[in-house]
Design a protein around this motif. Structure first.
Motif, PDB file in Angstrom:
ATOM      1  N   ILE A  95      13.498   0.485   3.813  1.00 22.40           N
ATOM      2  CA  ILE A  95      13.437  -0.465   2.696  1.00 22.40           C
ATOM      3  C   ILE A  95      12.329  -0.080   1.715  1.00 22.40           C
ATOM      4  O   ILE A  95      12.504  -0.139   0.501  1.00 22.40           O
ATOM      5  N   MET A  96      11.187   0.381   2.254  1.00 25.12           N
ATOM      6  CA  MET A  96      10.134   0.861   1.358  1.00 25.12           C
ATOM      7  C   MET A  96      10.624   2.042   0.534  1.00 25.12           C
ATOM      8  O   MET A  96      10.359   2.130  -0.667  1.00 25.12           O
ATOM      9  N   LEU A 150      14.997  -7.130  12.415  1.00 26.56           N
ATOM     10  CA  LEU A 150      14.541  -5.813  12.844  1.00 26.56           C
ATOM     11  C   LEU A 150      13.161  -5.430  12.313  1.00 26.56           C
ATOM     12  O   LEU A 150      12.929  -4.321  11.865  1.00 26.56           O
ATOM     13  N   GLY A 151      12.267  -6.392  12.379  1.00 26.78           N
ATOM     14  CA  GLY A 151      10.893  -6.093  11.990  1.00 26.78           C
ATOM     15  C   GLY A 151      10.729  -5.748  10.524  1.00 26.78           C
ATOM     16  O   GLY A 151       9.933  -4.881  10.180  1.00 26.78           O
ATOM     17  N   THR A 152      11.494  -6.406   9.640  1.00 23.99           N
ATOM     18  CA  THR A 152      11.336  -6.118   8.222  1.00 23.99           C
ATOM     19  C   THR A 152      10.885  -7.338   7.438  1.00 23.99           C
ATOM     20  O   THR A 152      10.703  -7.254   6.235  1.00 23.99           O
ATOM     21  N   GLU A 153      10.723  -8.481   8.109  1.00 27.22           N
ATOM     22  CA  GLU A 153      10.455  -9.711   7.377  1.00 27.22           C
ATOM     23  C   GLU A 153       9.178  -9.625   6.549  1.00 27.22           C
ATOM     24  O   GLU A 153       8.114  -9.313   7.055  1.00 27.22           O
ATOM     25  N   THR A 154       9.300  -9.928   5.257  1.00 27.74           N
ATOM     26  CA  THR A 154       8.125  -9.979   4.381  1.00 27.74           C
ATOM     27  C   THR A 154       7.658 -11.421   4.276  1.00 27.74           C
ATOM     28  O   THR A 154       8.321 -12.335   4.743  1.00 27.74           O
ATOM     29  N   MET A 202       1.672  -7.159  -7.910  1.00 30.47           N
ATOM     30  CA  MET A 202       2.192  -8.485  -8.191  1.00 30.47           C
ATOM     31  C   MET A 202       3.681  -8.596  -7.876  1.00 30.47           C
ATOM     32  O   MET A 202       4.151  -9.642  -7.462  1.00 30.47           O
ATOM     33  N   SER A 203       4.443  -7.543  -8.095  1.00 28.22           N
ATOM     34  CA  SER A 203       5.864  -7.691  -7.780  1.00 28.22           C
ATOM     35  C   SER A 203       6.142  -7.351  -6.316  1.00 28.22           C
ATOM     36  O   SER A 203       7.009  -7.948  -5.704  1.00 28.22           O
ATOM     37  N   LEU A 204       5.367  -6.436  -5.721  1.00 30.22           N
ATOM     38  CA  LEU A 204       5.643  -6.065  -4.333  1.00 30.22           C
ATOM     39  C   LEU A 204       5.276  -7.165  -3.339  1.00 30.22           C
ATOM     40  O   LEU A 204       5.931  -7.314  -2.313  1.00 30.22           O
ATOM     41  N   ILE A 205       4.247  -7.970  -3.653  1.00 34.09           N
ATOM     42  CA  ILE A 205       3.913  -9.019  -2.690  1.00 34.09           C
ATOM     43  C   ILE A 205       4.993 -10.095  -2.667  1.00 34.09           C
ATOM     44  O   ILE A 205       4.978 -10.968  -1.832  1.00 34.09           O
ATOM     45  N   ARG A 206       5.934 -10.017  -3.585  1.00 30.42           N
ATOM     46  CA  ARG A 206       7.013 -10.994  -3.561  1.00 30.42           C
ATOM     47  C   ARG A 206       8.353 -10.367  -3.183  1.00 30.42           C
ATOM     48  O   ARG A 206       9.408 -10.782  -3.627  1.00 30.42           O
ATOM     49  N   THR A 207       8.304  -9.334  -2.352  1.00 30.99           N
ATOM     50  CA  THR A 207       9.530  -8.647  -1.951  1.00 30.99           C
ATOM     51  C   THR A 207      10.482  -9.583  -1.214  1.00 30.99           C
ATOM     52  O   THR A 207      10.143 -10.119  -0.165  1.00 30.99           O
ATOM     53  N   TYR A 208      11.639  -9.780  -1.800  1.00 33.25           N
ATOM     54  CA  TYR A 208      12.645 -10.639  -1.168  1.00 33.25           C
ATOM     55  C   TYR A 208      14.043 -10.024  -1.296  1.00 33.25           C
ATOM     56  O   TYR A 208      14.701  -9.756  -0.298  1.00 33.25           O
ATOM     57  N   ILE A 217       0.827  -1.207   0.000  1.00 30.00           N
ATOM     58  CA  ILE A 217       0.000   0.000   0.000  1.00 30.00           C
ATOM     59  C   ILE A 217       0.861   1.257   0.000  1.00 30.00           C
ATOM     60  O   ILE A 217       0.697   2.151  -0.842  1.00 30.00           O
ATOM     61  N   ILE A 218       1.821   1.332   0.927  1.00 24.96           N
ATOM     62  CA  ILE A 218       2.633   2.550   1.028  1.00 24.96           C
ATOM     63  C   ILE A 218       3.411   2.796  -0.264  1.00 24.96           C
ATOM     64  O   ILE A 218       3.411   3.905  -0.809  1.00 24.96           O
TER      65      ILE A 218
END
Lengths: 273, 296
Positions: free
Chosen positions: B165-166, B245-249, B228-234, B83-84
């Motif tokens: 990271i965003m 540090l609270g970044t796990e996708t 589609m590409s952001l939901i697969r952020t790796y 979203i962001i």
């Protein structure tokens, strides 16, 4: 030439424009600067330094970076060739004959939306059993699968743009279907094929997730080699920047020289920018 | 009918020729799509740690992942990222597109330079940013130091790391939305805008009433592709925090389950879960896109 009048509006426009462009370019430019710095210079807060090529020397003597570079070239080129062999006829068929209606075309593109993680574990175990882990063939197969739907979809757009009348005319002249493809369609679709080839090359060149999981020593790709610098306890920014410079060169060249087609390529052909 | 097909001299029909050209694609697609999906579905009902033989445990893996707070946290974080990033990419992209939508000297160079972030690999992008944001000698912190701003915990605090990271991701993909929207702006029908001007409509009004609705299909395409590409952020996580540090996708969580904990059962269950979510989202977005295209 007419002399343009000075206006504050234009000054503001250029200031904003230049700031935006440098925001995009500076981080990449800085990598190129860093590649020519010694490790001591990198770790100092002063900006002055004397350029050196020691990072590149280290890269190609101690680290043998030519091996991953060559691997990536082999993997990208071979997988792209295979992708094109499969995708050119398929895209042409979708555009001209659409034998299955549009269902199959949408199935094809939807594989691009398939989460990579669902393929990762099954293929990892399969490749382990077939001894395909850490081989060029294994990773090439993965890239063929992941890129062919994109390539087919992108080229479909280019083939559809070729007017059918040209082909009918050739048919009347007694050309066979294969002749039409070879002598009429192929030359007309050349730019589209070239663009698709370049984008497929870039995807394979940049890919990291599967390269990281499926290759280790023998078929190690550049992206994996890059990640190894980051894994080290003492990060060697200089050597990493030097390798990044080399790895980014082809993609940056594409950005400059093929800008007309980038939006089209990145939007899977949906936007003809 | 059958005889006709088998007679060797009879030329193929267009339809048969069409199928022949698609055959290799269909074959590879069937193997590479069906195999992992079927395999994942079957394995998701077993306990298997990459060694030995899998044992059938029913829906236990699904029960585990659906009651696991790490999973929901990573999923929520991925949703927040989607979203962001998309909101910023659209808003900033529109502003930039409006800025670039005029004739000026050096348009080609500006375009080429702006395209650069788009084509470098996400891994290289993350490494670049962890270098220039380095706390001790990163150039950004050196420059901020000139203004007496010190110790911004770009990657080292739980409250900040995920936003950094965003930000990186937005930096990389902003040119995409910009140039798609710019392509739309250049193709807008001029007469309608002149008519609006004659009618005394303010430019703010024209923008919302005319520009945005006309660009809606393009906006939908941007949203679809970016979701589609952001939901697969790796990749961006690999060069920065490695999921700490609270970044796990979500994808990082799946990776950790499958390739760090070697839990094939739970890993494939997550894969199936992810497939279901992806299909739901892409279906909704796709039908929205088709609606927007039809209205045009």
């Amino acid at each position: 030439m007419k002399k343009k009048k000075f206006s504050w509006k234009r000054v503001v426009f250029w200031i904003v424009l230049i700031s935006v462009v440098s925001l995009f370019v500076f981080p990449i430019f800085w990598v190129y600067v860093t590649a020519f710095k010694t490790n001591a210079a990198i770790r100092s807060t002063s900006l002055a330094f004397t350029p050196t090529i020691e990072n590149f020397v280290f890269l190609f003597t101690t680290r043998n970076a030519q091996v991953p570079l060559l691997n990536t070239i082999i993997i990208s080129v071979v997988s792209t060739l295979l992708v094109m062999l499969i995708s050119i006829p398929a895209a042409y068929s979708f555009a001209r004959y659409s034998p299955s209606g549009n269902t199959l075309l949408f199935t094809t593109i939807s594989t691009r939306m398939f989460p990579g993680v669902i393929a990762a574990i099954p293929f990892f175990l399969l490749f382990r059993d077939l001894n395909l882990l850490d081989t060029h063939i294994g990773i090439i197969l993965m890239y063929v699968y992941f890129n062919m739907s994109f390539a087919t979809f992108l080229m479909y757009g280019f083939f559809v743009d070729i007017p059918e009348q040209v082909e009918y005319a050739a048919m009347v002249d007694g050309y066979s279907r294969l002749d039409i493809i070879r002598k009429i369609v192929f030359p007309l679709a050349k730019p589209g094929i070239a663009i698709t080839t370049i984008f497929t090359l870039i995807w394979s060149w940049n890919e990291f997730f599967f390269a990281f999981l499926f290759t280790g020593k023998v078929a190690k790709a550049v992206s994996v080699e890059l990640s190894l610098f980051w894994g080290a306890t003492q990060i060697q920014w200089g050597a990493m920047a030097a390798l990044m410079c080399i790895a980014m060169l082809p993609t940056l060249a594409v950005a400059i020289f093929l800008q007309k087609y980038i939006v089209r390529g990145l939007s899977f052909g949906a936007v003809k920018g | 009918m059958k005889n006709k097909k088998t007679t060797p001299k009879k030329p193929m029909s267009d339809k048969q020729f069409g199928w022949l050209l698609i055959a290799p694609l269909c074959f590879v697609l069937a193997v590479f799509m069906l195999y992992p999906t079927v395999y994942a579905v079957v394995m998701s009902f077993t306990k298997y740690l990459m060694k030995g033989t899998p044992t059938w445990i029913g829906a236990d893996n699904y029960r585990y992942i659906l009651h696991n707070s790490e999973m929901w946290n990573s999923l929520g974080r991925t949703g927040l990222t989607v979203i962001i990033c998309i909101v910023f990419e659209l808003v900033l992209g529109m502003l930039l597109a409006l800025l670039l939508n005029r004739d000026f000297r050096g348009q080609g160079i500006v375009r080429g330079l702006c395209f650069m972030p788009l084509l470098i690999s996400p891994l290289a992008m993350s490494l670049i940013w962890s270098y220039i944001l380095n706390n001790q000698y990163g150039i950004v912190n050196i420059i901020l130091g000139w203004f007496n701003i010190y110790n911004i915990p770009w990657f080292s605090s739980v409250s900040m790391a995920k936003y950094t990271i965003m930000g990186m991701t937005i930096w990389q993909w902003l040119p995409f939305s910009t140039f798609v929207l710019l392509a739309g702006l250049k193709g807008l029908p001029k007469d309608q805008f002149e008519a609006a001007q004659v009618d005394g409509s303010s430019s703010w009004n024209t923008f919302w009433r005319l520009t945005v609705p006309t660009l809606k299909p393009l906006i939908m395409i941007i949203v679809l592709l970016r979701v589609m590409s952001l939901i697969r952020t790796y990749d961006p996580l690999y060069g920065t925090t490695r999921g700490g540090l609270g970044t796990e996708t979500f994808d990082w969580y799946v990776y950790r389950m499958g390739f760090v904990k070697y839990d094939v059962g739970r890993g494939t269950a997550l894969g199936v879960f992810s497939l279901v979510i992806t299909l739901l989202i892409s279906n909704v977005l796709y039908s929205q896109l088709m609606k927007a295209l039809k209205k045009r």
